[in-house]
Motif scaffolding. Structure first.
Motif, PDB file in Angstrom:
ATOM      1  N   PRO A   4      42.110  39.696  27.462  1.00 37.44           N
ATOM      2  CA  PRO A   4      42.489  38.777  28.535  1.00 37.44           C
ATOM      3  C   PRO A   4      41.288  38.409  29.413  1.00 37.44           C
ATOM      4  O   PRO A   4      40.455  39.249  29.737  1.00 37.44           O
ATOM      5  CB  PRO A   4      43.530  39.582  29.331  1.00 37.44           C
ATOM      6  CG  PRO A   4      43.998  40.645  28.400  1.00 37.44           C
ATOM      7  CD  PRO A   4      42.822  40.969  27.538  1.00 37.44           C
ATOM      8  N   PHE A   5      41.245  37.140  29.756  1.00 38.70           N
ATOM      9  CA  PHE A   5      40.200  36.672  30.653  1.00 38.70           C
ATOM     10  C   PHE A   5      40.669  36.864  32.089  1.00 38.70           C
ATOM     11  O   PHE A   5      41.795  36.473  32.443  1.00 38.70           O
ATOM     12  CB  PHE A   5      39.913  35.197  30.383  1.00 38.70           C
ATOM     13  CG  PHE A   5      39.127  34.508  31.476  1.00 38.70           C
ATOM     14  CD1 PHE A   5      37.823  34.863  31.744  1.00 38.70           C
ATOM     15  CD2 PHE A   5      39.709  33.512  32.247  1.00 38.70           C
ATOM     16  CE1 PHE A   5      37.102  34.249  32.748  1.00 38.70           C
ATOM     17  CE2 PHE A   5      39.005  32.878  33.251  1.00 38.70           C
ATOM     18  CZ  PHE A   5      37.694  33.251  33.501  1.00 38.70           C
ATOM     19  N   THR A   6      39.831  37.464  32.921  1.00 39.22           N
ATOM     20  CA  THR A   6      40.179  37.712  34.321  1.00 39.22           C
ATOM     21  C   THR A   6      39.046  37.233  35.218  1.00 39.22           C
ATOM     22  O   THR A   6      37.870  37.495  34.944  1.00 39.22           O
ATOM     23  CB  THR A   6      40.436  39.216  34.584  1.00 39.22           C
ATOM     24  OG1 THR A   6      41.480  39.674  33.729  1.00 39.22           O
ATOM     25  CG2 THR A   6      40.840  39.447  36.030  1.00 39.22           C
ATOM     26  N   LEU A   7      39.411  36.536  36.273  1.00 41.83           N
ATOM     27  CA  LEU A   7      38.434  36.036  37.252  1.00 41.83           C
ATOM     28  C   LEU A   7      38.957  36.347  38.645  1.00 41.83           C
ATOM     29  O   LEU A   7      40.105  36.034  38.969  1.00 41.83           O
ATOM     30  CB  LEU A   7      38.249  34.523  37.091  1.00 41.83           C
ATOM     31  CG  LEU A   7      37.536  33.771  38.223  1.00 41.83           C
ATOM     32  CD1 LEU A   7      36.086  34.206  38.310  1.00 41.83           C
ATOM     33  CD2 LEU A   7      37.626  32.264  38.016  1.00 41.83           C
ATOM     34  N   THR A   8      38.135  36.967  39.472  1.00 36.94           N
ATOM     35  CA  THR A   8      38.479  37.233  40.869  1.00 36.94           C
ATOM     36  C   THR A   8      37.379  36.657  41.753  1.00 36.94           C
ATOM     37  O   THR A   8      36.190  36.942  41.536  1.00 36.94           O
ATOM     38  CB  THR A   8      38.622  38.743  41.128  1.00 36.94           C
ATOM     39  OG1 THR A   8      39.626  39.270  40.255  1.00 36.94           O
ATOM     40  CG2 THR A   8      39.023  39.002  42.569  1.00 36.94           C
ATOM     41  N   ALA A   9      37.776  35.850  42.721  1.00 39.09           N
ATOM     42  CA  ALA A   9      36.765  35.165  43.530  1.00 39.09           C
ATOM     43  C   ALA A   9      37.341  34.753  44.878  1.00 39.09           C
ATOM     44  O   ALA A   9      38.554  34.539  45.013  1.00 39.09           O
ATOM     45  CB  ALA A   9      36.270  33.924  42.797  1.00 39.09           C
ATOM     46  N   PRO A  10      36.482  34.608  45.894  1.00 41.88           N
ATOM     47  CA  PRO A  10      36.929  34.022  47.158  1.00 41.88           C
ATOM     48  C   PRO A  10      37.384  32.589  46.922  1.00 41.88           C
ATOM     49  O   PRO A  10      36.780  31.857  46.128  1.00 41.88           O
ATOM     50  CB  PRO A  10      35.680  34.072  48.043  1.00 41.88           C
ATOM     51  CG  PRO A  10      34.793  35.094  47.405  1.00 41.88           C
ATOM     52  CD  PRO A  10      35.078  35.019  45.949  1.00 41.88           C
TER      53      PRO A  10
END
Length: 381
Positions: A4-10
């Protein structure tokens, strides 16, 4: 997708990246994947977000925290993703996860959205597969000024498609940008040394010019712009932003034949004063393309506009003549004002007869690095 692709960002950082990347994307598309943004791994594995309309592509690299990126990347709906991010709370963290069933979830606090994805392998790439014949670097702000000086003269007439962009070419160590719509012409020249030697003359489309201008405006004042050119592609890279574009497949006219040579009928004038007078007298006009009549004398240029339905207007500006001749000529008032708006300080005009093209040039200053030449075709008055 193997993981799974996961992205966490402001939210603000992700929104800024998305806004830059989606600039070339059209809201209405008959090809579904073109309405999406591509998320894939850029140089050194950093996140790269790209948008395209098949003619031009904008890519933005970012150090936003992500993992599980598939080899071909994934694509997400550009407009929908942008609209969601704009409505999310400021300074919030956003998490984006893509699963193996063609869905991506976006969460922020109590907000949750599920978005349809499309495979990254279906997304078209515009990058060159071979090394381009010409690569050079130029200060970003100088290149922005070069384009800004001429882009107002780009033609919008689709039948003459080869005029729907800026003609970029080299002469020795000089980089030259030219645009014309047949009624006016603008040329800007900047010395880049021998880095651009061998660059083919190319016509950069109007949309690409607009996208590049926006990217350069946001660039750091000391940033450089890397340019690579081939016969059918041009790429620009400044900071985290890369723009790759197809070129207009056509032959730009021999513009040098249009630029009149210097002659004794030359006047020097203050640009701001002439621009203000032109805008004042053209108020009387009800037509967008009405001519302003100009009589260039020894010490004054008289301006007048006549409108049979409204009346007429007159004004005058001080000038300095190099000769004792007098020339009466008419110009499209809007074209004249547009041109003058791209000059500061003082300028000169070379005139032949009232039926000949006029050549305008800024008076050279020691700190000028870009040489400008403008040509206006006359109007019957």
């Amino acid at each position: 997708m193997t993981s799974p692709f996961t992205l966490t960002a402001p939210r603000e950082a992700l929104l800024a990246t998305i806004e830059t990347a989606l600039a070339p994307v059209e809201r209405k598309n008959t090809i579904p994947v073109l309405a999406n943004l591509l998320f894939d791994a850029g140089p050194d594995g950093v996140l790269r977000v790209s948008g395209t309309d098949l003619d031009v592509m904008t890519s933005v690299t970012s150090v936003l925290d992500h993992s599980g990126m598939p080899e071909q990347g994934i694509t997400l709906p550009a407009a929908l993703l942008h609209d969601i991010l704009r409505k999310l709370p400021a300074k919030a963290d956003v998490t984006l996860k893509a699963n193996t069933h063609g869905l991506a979830s976006l969460t922020c606090g109590r907000s949750r959205f599920n978005l349809q994805t499309l495979p990254g392998e279906d997304w078209p790439r515009l990058e060159e597969k071979t090394e381009p014949p010409a690569c050079f670097t130029v200060p970003a702000k100088k290149f922005a000024a070069l384009l800004a000086a001429v882009s107002f003269a780009i033609s919008t007439e689709e039948t003459r498609y080869y005029l729907n962009g800026v003609y970029l070419h080299c002469a020795g160590e000089q980089l030259i940008a030219v645009a014309t719509d047949g009624h006016r012409l603008a040329r800007a020249v900047y010395s880049v040394g021998d880095g651009a030697t061998g660059m083919p003359g190319v016509i950069i489309p109007r949309k690409t010019i607009a996208l590049l201008a926006s990217a350069l405006k946001a660039a750091d004042s000391q940033a450089d712009l890397a340019v690579s050119v081939s016969e059918n592609r041009i790429c620009f890279q400044t900071g985290a932003v890369r723009i790759a574009s197809k070129l207009i497949d056509g032959t730009f006219p021999d513009y040098e034949r249009v630029i009149p040579p210097a002659n004794p009928n030359r006047w020097r004038f203050d640009v701001a004063a002439l621009l203000a007078a032109t805008e004042r007298v053209s108020i009387i006009s009800s037509e967008r393309g009405r001519a302003v009549k100009m009589t260039w004398g020894q010490e004054i240029v008289d301006l007048s506009v006549s409108n049979p339905d409204a009346g007429d207007g007159q004004d005058a500006v001080d000038v300095t003549a190099d000769d004792d001749g007098e020339v009466t000529i008419g110009f499209n008032a809007k074209y004249l004002a547009d041109m003058l708006a791209h000059i500061t300080g003082s300028a000169t005009v070379n005139l032949g007869t009232g039926g000949d093209p006029a050549r305008f040039e800024p008076v050279h200053r020691d700190d000028d690095e870009i040489a400008l030449t403008f040509v206006l075709m006359p109007m019957r008055v």
